[in-house]
Design an enzyme around this catalytic site. Structure first.
Site, PDB file in Angstrom:
ATOM      1  CD  GLU A 119      -3.049  -1.083   0.270  1.00  0.00           C
ATOM      2  OE1 GLU A 119      -3.053  -0.157  -0.570  1.00  0.00           O
ATOM      3  OE2 GLU A 119      -3.904  -1.992   0.295  1.00  0.00           O
ATOM      4  CG  HIS A 142      -4.199  -0.605   5.522  1.00  0.00           C
ATOM      5  ND1 HIS A 142      -5.572  -0.492   5.568  1.00  0.00           N
ATOM      6  CD2 HIS A 142      -3.952  -1.797   4.935  1.00  0.00           C
ATOM      7  CE1 HIS A 142      -6.105  -1.566   5.037  1.00  0.00           C
ATOM      8  NE2 HIS A 142      -5.148  -2.378   4.650  1.00  0.00           N
ATOM      9  CG  HIS A 144      -7.262  -5.783   7.473  1.00  0.00           C
ATOM     10  ND1 HIS A 144      -6.642  -6.900   6.960  1.00  0.00           N
ATOM     11  CD2 HIS A 144      -6.986  -4.774   6.609  1.00  0.00           C
ATOM     12  CE1 HIS A 144      -6.011  -6.584   5.826  1.00  0.00           C
ATOM     13  NE2 HIS A 144      -6.198  -5.301   5.607  1.00  0.00           N
ATOM     14  CG  HIS A 214      -9.197  -3.415   2.404  1.00  0.00           C
ATOM     15  ND1 HIS A 214      -8.428  -3.044   1.332  1.00  0.00           N
ATOM     16  CD2 HIS A 214      -8.331  -3.948   3.298  1.00  0.00           C
ATOM     17  CE1 HIS A 214      -7.166  -3.356   1.559  1.00  0.00           C
ATOM     18  NE2 HIS A 214      -7.082  -3.904   2.752  1.00  0.00           N
TER      19      HIS A 214
HETATM   20  O1  2HA Z   1      -0.496  -5.346   3.503  1.00  0.00           O
HETATM   21  O2  2HA Z   1      -3.511  -5.179   4.176  1.00  0.00           O
HETATM   22  O3  2HA Z   1      -4.190  -3.902   1.944  1.00  0.00           O
HETATM   23  C1  2HA Z   1      -1.589  -6.148   3.304  1.00  0.00           C
HETATM   24  C2  2HA Z   1      -2.810  -5.336   3.207  1.00  0.00           C
HETATM   25  C3  2HA Z   1      -3.093  -4.710   1.904  1.00  0.00           C
HETATM   26 ZN    ZN Z   2      -5.430  -4.302   3.853  1.00  0.00          ZN
END
Ligand code: 2HA
Ligand code: ZN
Length: 273
Positions: A119, A142, A144, A214
């Site tokens: 990313e 980033h 999840h 995502h």
């Molecule tokens: O790095 O989460 O969006 C792995 C991820 C890509």
């Molecule tokens: Zn991701």
């Protein structure tokens, strides 16, 4: 083995904070396998000896031109690397990169030639934007977060600021500690420049942006700050879902109660520089 962190307490502290947060991401279940990524602008810790370090890789294209990043240095999680491994060994599961003078490519300089996160275009675009606007923010995250991602599967909640108001109303702390709310990016291919561009549009207004189905992308003064904002928003999502699981829709704080918190705590409506 020698490390770029040796005898550089400022740089070491920044990387150790990355490792600490990576451990939290794993413990929270937000970082399955290689999920998530982290970049931190470490240019303030760079000295002449670091500037003179030879490249460990050839130049690699970012995929976009980012004029404010010329000569900047970033710690980046490695692509395919696991947060749970990074928590123990940040310099084996991530690396430090130098942005080249063309502002469109980078080289890896330390400690090992670990390829940076998939990313990278969205992370570096956000750093470029932050520098362009004079922000002192250094970190981009980033991850999840389970409950926030679950809520992103509901179209009603993806309408502008619908989720922000719902989450703010669950507990006063979310309003106080994520005062800019939650931006929304409709589903876009992971790692793409299109995702980077859509994220950038939202980061003008929000510190935390939800990528539909995502994850989230967040910016902050440092990585702990970015993590804390995601954590309080996800806490509200958990409270909402917990009430739903008990069979009722939570009432939420009233508009008046929320306004009172905003006034008493003098919450910013824009990102402070
Ligand atoms: O790095 O989460 O969006 C792995 C991820 C890509
Ligand atoms: Zn991701």
């Amino acid at each position: 083995m020698n490390s770029i962190l040796d005898n550089r307490p400022g740089l070491r502290a920044a990387v150790e904070q990355v490792a600490e947060v990576a451990g939290y991401l794993w413990q929270k279940g937000w970082a399955e396998r290689n999920g998530g990524n982290i970049t931190v602008n470490v240019t303030e810790h760079v000295d002449e000896a670091i500037r003179a370090l030879p490249a460990l890789s050839g130049p690699m294209a970012i995929g976009t031109i980012l004029p404010h990043l010329r000569g900047c240095y970033f710690y980046c999680k490695g692509t395919g690397k696991r947060m749970r491994d990074l928590a123990r060994q940040p310099m084996q599961n991530g690396s430090i990169i130098r942005i080249l003078d063309d502002c469109a490519s980078y080289v890896i300089i330390a400690d090992e030639p670990v390829l940076p996160t998939s990313e990278l275009p969205s992370h570096l675009s956000m750093h470029n934007y932050l520098l362009a606007t004079g922000s002192t923010y250094k970190a981009s995250l980033h991850t999840h977060p389970i409950q926030l991602v679950a809520m992103s599967h509901n179209k009603e909640l993806l309408k502008k600021d619908a989720m922000t108001h719902l989450l703010w109303s669950m507990i006063p702390e979310t309003l106080a500690f994520a005062p800019l709310g939650l931006g929304i990016v409709p589903y876009t291919l992971p790692g793409s420049v299109r995702l980077a561009e859509a994220t950038l549009e939202q980061i003008r207004e929000y510190d935390v942006v939800l990528w539909e189905k995502h994850g989230v992308c967040a910016v902050g003064r440092d990585l702990m700050d970015a993590f804390d904002q995601v954590d309080v928003l996800n806490k509200s999502a958990e409270i909402y879902m917990c009430a739903k699981n008990m069979g009722f829709t939570p009432e939420g704080m009233t508009e008046e109660a929320m306004r009172e918190v905003q006034e008493v705590f003098q919450l910013p409506k824009q990102r402070p520089c």
